[in-house]
Design a protein around this motif. Structure first.
Motif, PDB file in Angstrom:
ATOM      1  N   ASN A 364      80.942  49.712  66.327  1.00  0.00           N
ATOM      2  CA  ASN A 364      82.232  49.160  66.616  1.00  0.00           C
ATOM      3  C   ASN A 364      83.403  50.176  65.919  1.00  0.00           C
ATOM      4  OD1 ASN A 364      81.137  46.852  67.447  1.00  0.00           O
ATOM      5  ND2 ASN A 364      80.353  46.172  65.543  1.00  0.00           N
ATOM      6  N   GLY A 365      83.230  51.220  66.507  1.00  0.00           N
ATOM      7  CA  GLY A 365      84.355  52.225  66.293  1.00  0.00           C
ATOM      8  C   GLY A 365      84.360  52.876  64.624  1.00  0.00           C
ATOM      9  N   THR A 366      83.387  52.454  63.936  1.00  0.00           N
ATOM     10  CA  THR A 366      83.248  52.872  62.298  1.00  0.00           C
ATOM     11  C   THR A 366      81.914  53.513  62.217  1.00  0.00           C
ATOM     12  OG1 THR A 366      84.572  50.956  61.617  1.00  0.00           O
ATOM     13  CG2 THR A 366      83.224  52.178  60.192  1.00  0.00           C
ATOM     14  N   GLY A 574      66.708  59.978  74.842  1.00  0.00           N
ATOM     15  CA  GLY A 574      67.211  58.580  74.395  1.00  0.00           C
ATOM     16  C   GLY A 574      66.797  58.254  72.849  1.00  0.00           C
ATOM     17  N   GLY A 575      66.800  57.054  72.775  1.00  0.00           N
ATOM     18  CA  GLY A 575      66.165  56.602  71.341  1.00  0.00           C
ATOM     19  C   GLY A 575      66.499  55.140  71.144  1.00  0.00           C
ATOM     20  N   MET A 576      65.857  54.669  70.083  1.00  0.00           N
ATOM     21  CA  MET A 576      65.700  53.067  69.632  1.00  0.00           C
ATOM     22  C   MET A 576      66.374  52.975  68.240  1.00  0.00           C
ATOM     23  SD  MET A 576      61.940  52.470  70.881  1.00  0.00           S
ATOM     24  CE  MET A 576      62.110  50.733  71.291  1.00  0.00           C
ATOM     25  N   ILE A 577      66.972  51.781  68.050  1.00  0.00           N
ATOM     26  CA  ILE A 577      67.729  51.297  66.855  1.00  0.00           C
ATOM     27  C   ILE A 577      67.084  49.936  66.438  1.00  0.00           C
ATOM     28  CG2 ILE A 577      69.551  50.371  67.886  1.00  0.00           C
ATOM     29  CD1 ILE A 577      71.300  51.461  65.639  1.00  0.00           C
ATOM     30  N   MET A 578      66.925  49.837  65.033  1.00  0.00           N
ATOM     31  CA  MET A 578      66.576  48.461  64.505  1.00  0.00           C
ATOM     32  C   MET A 578      67.787  48.179  63.589  1.00  0.00           C
ATOM     33  SD  MET A 578      63.249  46.606  62.869  1.00  0.00           S
ATOM     34  CE  MET A 578      62.812  47.938  61.547  1.00  0.00           C
ATOM     35  N   LEU A 579      68.303  46.851  63.644  1.00  0.00           N
ATOM     36  CA  LEU A 579      69.546  46.672  63.081  1.00  0.00           C
ATOM     37  C   LEU A 579      69.327  45.615  61.984  1.00  0.00           C
ATOM     38  CD1 LEU A 579      71.751  46.407  66.186  1.00  0.00           C
ATOM     39  CD2 LEU A 579      72.052  48.213  64.422  1.00  0.00           C
ATOM     40  N   PRO A 580      70.064  45.905  60.724  1.00  0.00           N
ATOM     41  CA  PRO A 580      69.848  45.101  59.779  1.00  0.00           C
ATOM     42  C   PRO A 580      70.854  43.854  60.250  1.00  0.00           C
ATOM     43  CG  PRO A 580      71.286  46.689  59.028  1.00  0.00           C
ATOM     44  CD  PRO A 580      70.668  47.215  60.255  1.00  0.00           C
ATOM     45  N   GLU A 581      70.613  42.572  59.494  1.00  0.00           N
ATOM     46  CA  GLU A 581      71.348  41.370  59.705  1.00  0.00           C
ATOM     47  C   GLU A 581      72.846  41.413  59.970  1.00  0.00           C
ATOM     48  OE1 GLU A 581      71.513  36.614  58.574  1.00  0.00           O
ATOM     49  OE2 GLU A 581      69.971  37.977  57.536  1.00  0.00           O
ATOM     50  N   HIS A 582      73.459  42.197  59.385  1.00  0.00           N
ATOM     51  CA  HIS A 582      75.090  42.292  59.296  1.00  0.00           C
ATOM     52  C   HIS A 582      75.745  43.009  60.415  1.00  0.00           C
ATOM     53  CE1 HIS A 582      73.556  45.635  56.805  1.00  0.00           C
ATOM     54  NE2 HIS A 582      74.718  46.166  57.119  1.00  0.00           N
ATOM     55  N   PHE A 583      74.543  43.533  61.284  1.00  0.00           N
ATOM     56  CA  PHE A 583      75.112  44.370  62.332  1.00  0.00           C
ATOM     57  C   PHE A 583      74.058  43.895  63.602  1.00  0.00           C
ATOM     58  CE2 PHE A 583      75.676  48.285  59.734  1.00  0.00           C
ATOM     59  CZ  PHE A 583      77.019  48.173  59.549  1.00  0.00           C
ATOM     60  N   ALA A 584      73.509  42.675  63.488  1.00  0.00           N
ATOM     61  CA  ALA A 584      72.449  42.007  64.598  1.00  0.00           C
ATOM     62  C   ALA A 584      73.376  41.813  65.789  1.00  0.00           C
ATOM     63  CB  ALA A 584      72.065  40.737  64.161  1.00  0.00           C
ATOM     64  N   ALA A 585      74.779  41.621  65.954  1.00  0.00           N
ATOM     65  CA  ALA A 585      75.612  41.314  66.991  1.00  0.00           C
ATOM     66  C   ALA A 585      75.867  42.628  67.982  1.00  0.00           C
ATOM     67  CB  ALA A 585      77.006  40.606  66.617  1.00  0.00           C
ATOM     68  N   TRP A 586      75.505  43.808  67.392  1.00  0.00           N
ATOM     69  CA  TRP A 586      75.941  44.993  68.186  1.00  0.00           C
ATOM     70  C   TRP A 586      74.912  45.080  69.312  1.00  0.00           C
ATOM     71  CZ3 TRP A 586      74.192  50.475  68.061  1.00  0.00           C
ATOM     72  CH2 TRP A 586      75.011  51.297  68.698  1.00  0.00           C
ATOM     73  N   ASP A 587      75.467  45.325  70.459  1.00  0.00           N
ATOM     74  CA  ASP A 587      74.591  45.366  71.429  1.00  0.00           C
ATOM     75  C   ASP A 587      75.106  46.697  72.422  1.00  0.00           C
ATOM     76  OD1 ASP A 587      72.538  44.969  73.497  1.00  0.00           O
ATOM     77  OD2 ASP A 587      73.595  43.400  74.359  1.00  0.00           O
ATOM     78  N   TYR A 588      74.643  47.852  72.277  1.00  0.00           N
ATOM     79  CA  TYR A 588      75.207  48.929  73.004  1.00  0.00           C
ATOM     80  C   TYR A 588      74.035  49.787  73.411  1.00  0.00           C
ATOM     81  CZ  TYR A 588      78.596  52.492  74.210  1.00  0.00           C
ATOM     82  OH  TYR A 588      79.329  53.228  74.990  1.00  0.00           O
TER      83      TYR A 588
END
Length: 598
Positions: A364-366, A574-588
């Motif tokens: 999200n730009g950060t 390419g690659g994969m990511i697992m997000l903690p709860e506070h980033f759960a809405a990020w879908d890229y």
């Protein structure tokens, strides 16, 4: 075997002063928490309780969310105390947590209880330690500003310093109340607690063996400090208060107190900054001679690797990845840190591991801190027990940061998908043959793909120009700058300079080279790019480049000739990511990873 003793904790009181001071003197303890007075002063805030058993003392405190114990102090059986504490915690259904732990105690704990404690540090807990000479003289260009502030305070010759006594403590109380009023807008619970603790110090000043200093300006107290001996060569400062709007008051009381009260000591410990950035800036402005690292230890199935036993890491790595010792040692020498490799022990040996390398990813730009998951491995005899899953789950909870990885094949991708990883970095295979982009050819066999199977001819090192570009070897600083400029976007994974330096070194180890290319372009000026490649059999593998496709095609024919290779390919997995709860809405799905350090 020593007979089990009773370990009974009771609220700390002045009656504990003599035996605690005796036990504390038996060891040269450096952490600011290890004084009787400090624990007595904070007793009400943290429900401090103490016990004496097995020839040692031990302190129990109530933290914000858990009960914690000090490392046993004194020359008794410290290990027996810890064994007893472990049993107590089993009864209450909680893990044993120890704090603070110094480096020497950390090593004891790992030796006595291998694989049983996760031992970690927090920068906010580090004590600031200075030489007494530095704080007394304030010599040197770096401390010139401190001397200037002190000179302004001394203007008018209307100041004086006095030791703190029972006679001036009442006036110090009044000064503290006025200081509290001036801080009203910034007041918080921690400040309220400290004022209460300060009152305990005032009320028990002599009984606690404290030393204080008072600074006057125009016959009014404007600053004071309280401390005590920590050990035979270190004095610790517990409190320092000054009117913030009076120029030079803080550096003046700092210097005068050390000049008058700490000259018998070689060092001054000014405690930690607790994560307060303003306090950190103030403490760093005196340029500490040591940031004393203090550790937490918590019973855990997942722990950090033991840097004193590299061979057990090498053995596990070789059994799972079949790399040679030199390659593994290069990684350990350059990238391994105790707190970036999680491991699990079983049957007294290391059976599973995962490295969690620090990196940043744009969300999200950060730029957000994240961890790159590398070298996940479990001994064959211990697989299918969920160890790798435990490591990943623990990492997500421990760091609270996104976890990023690049699976080696489709089977592993499916494995990580089951554990919550999702695609986030675009996979874009591009196969190149003799400078012409074609459809995917047959992938080289394992034997052809051996990274160290073939060496480039001698003339590889003689490359000076490729397709109109001048060529030199890229260093980490230049590589990182050009990489960031070329690929920065949403989902970009950014390595720091140290990581890039390792990537260059690892690539060179694997018969590769990292080039810095430059050319002058009309109306643009000097254009620069980087190209990292390695030789795999008769092919040239482009690991990463900032060249555009047409520019890459311009340099490849000559590069193939120089390296004595028949064809070249570039493949972004390419690659994969697992997000903690506070980033759960990020879908890229179109981030950029590519460079994966091995």
């Amino acid at each position: 075997m020593q007979e089990q003793e009773k370990l009974i904790f009771h609220p700390i009181s002045l009656d504990d002063r003599d035996w605690m001071n005796e036990k504390l003197r038996e060891e040269k303890l450096e952490a600011c928490e290890y004084t009787f007075a400090n624990n007595f002063m904070w007793a009400e805030v943290y429900d401090v309780r103490v016990a004496n058993a097995y020839g040692c003392g031990v302190i129990r405190c109530m933290g914000q969310r858990h009960v914690q114990y000090s490392f046993p102090f004194g020359n008794g059986d410290q290990r027996a105390v810890i064994v007893h504490l472990k049993k107590i915690c089993v009864v209450y259904g909680r893990p044993l947590i120890l704090y603070p732990i110094t480096e020497s105690s950390r090593l004891k704990l790992m030796e006595w209880f291998p694989g049983e404690f996760e031992i970690y540090s927090d920068r906010a807990d580090a004590d600031y330690v200075y030489t007494t000479e530095k704080l007394s003289s304030l010599k040197g260009k770096k401390l010139h500003g401190k001397r200037n502030h002190i000179a302004r305070f001394m203007d008018g010759d209307d100041w004086r310093y006095e030791p703190m006594t029972q006679e001036n403590i009442p006036e110090c109380r009044r000064m503290a109340k006025e200081w509290e009023t001036l801080r009203a807008e910034k007041w918080n619970e921690e400040m309220e607690q400290e004022i209460g603790v300060l009152e305990v110090a005032f009320s028990n000043f002599t009984k606690l063996g404290l030393t204080g200093g008072v600074l006057y300006k125009e016959n009014k107290i404007v600053a004071f400090t309280i401390g005590e001996a920590l050990n035979e060569d270190t004095f610790v400062v517990h409190f320092e208060k000054a009117f913030p709007d009076l120029q030079g008051a803080y550096p003046m009381i700092n210097q005068q107190f050390v000049l008058h009260e700490a000259q018998d000591f070689q060092y001054v410990n000014r405690e930690e900054d607790t994560g307060d950035l303003g306090l950190r800036k103030a403490k760093l402005s005196y340029y500490p001679d040591l940031l004393l690292k203090k550790y937490w230890a918590q019973e855990s199935r997942v722990v950090f690797a033991n840097e004193r036993k590299p061979q057990e890491i090498i053995n596990l790595w070789q059994q799972c990845f079949h790399d040679d010792t030199a390659y593994i040692q290069m990684y350990l020498d350059n990238r391994f840190e105790t707190e970036n490799m999680l491991v699990i022990y079983e049957d007294g040996c290391l059976v599973s591991m995962a490295s969690l390398l620090p990196v940043q990813v744009t969300i999200n730009g950060t730029k957000e801190n994240a961890r790159y998951v590398y070298a996940v491995a479990t001994l064959p005899a211990y697989r299918k027990k969920g160890y790798a899953s435990d490591l990943l789950r623990h990492a997500l909870e421990k760091y609270g940061e996104p976890l990023i990885l690049q699976p080696a094949d489709r089977e592993l991708q499916e494995y990580y998908e089951k554990h919550g990883f999702v695609d986030a970095f675009g996979e874009s295979p591009c196969w190149i043959y003799a400078g012409k982009c074609t459809g995917p050819p047959v992938i080289p066999s394992g034997s052809e793909n051996n990274l160290r199977a073939a060496e480039a001819e001698e003339e590889t090192s003689q490359i000076e120009e490729l397709g109109g570009w001048s060529v030199t070897d890229a260093d980490a600083k230049a590589y990182k700058a050009l990489r960031d400029e070329a690929f920065e976007k949403e989902g970009y994974v950014e390595w720091d300079e140290q990581a890039v330096a390792y990537a260059i070194k690892e690539n060179q180890f694997c018969e590769g080279r990292t080039l810095l290319l430059a050319r002058t372009v009309h109306d643009i000026g000097v254009q620069r790019a980087v190209l990292m490649y390695r030789i795999e059999g008769d092919s040239l593998h482009v690991i990463e480049t900032t060249l555009h496709d047409n520019e890459l095609h311009e340099v490849l024919p000559e590069l193939l000739l120089h390296t004595n290779t028949a064809w070249a390919f570039e493949r972004n997995m390419g690659g994969m990511i697992m997000l903690p709860e506070h980033f759960a809405a990020w879908d890229y799905k179109e981030g950029y990873l590519s460079l994966t350090l091995g």
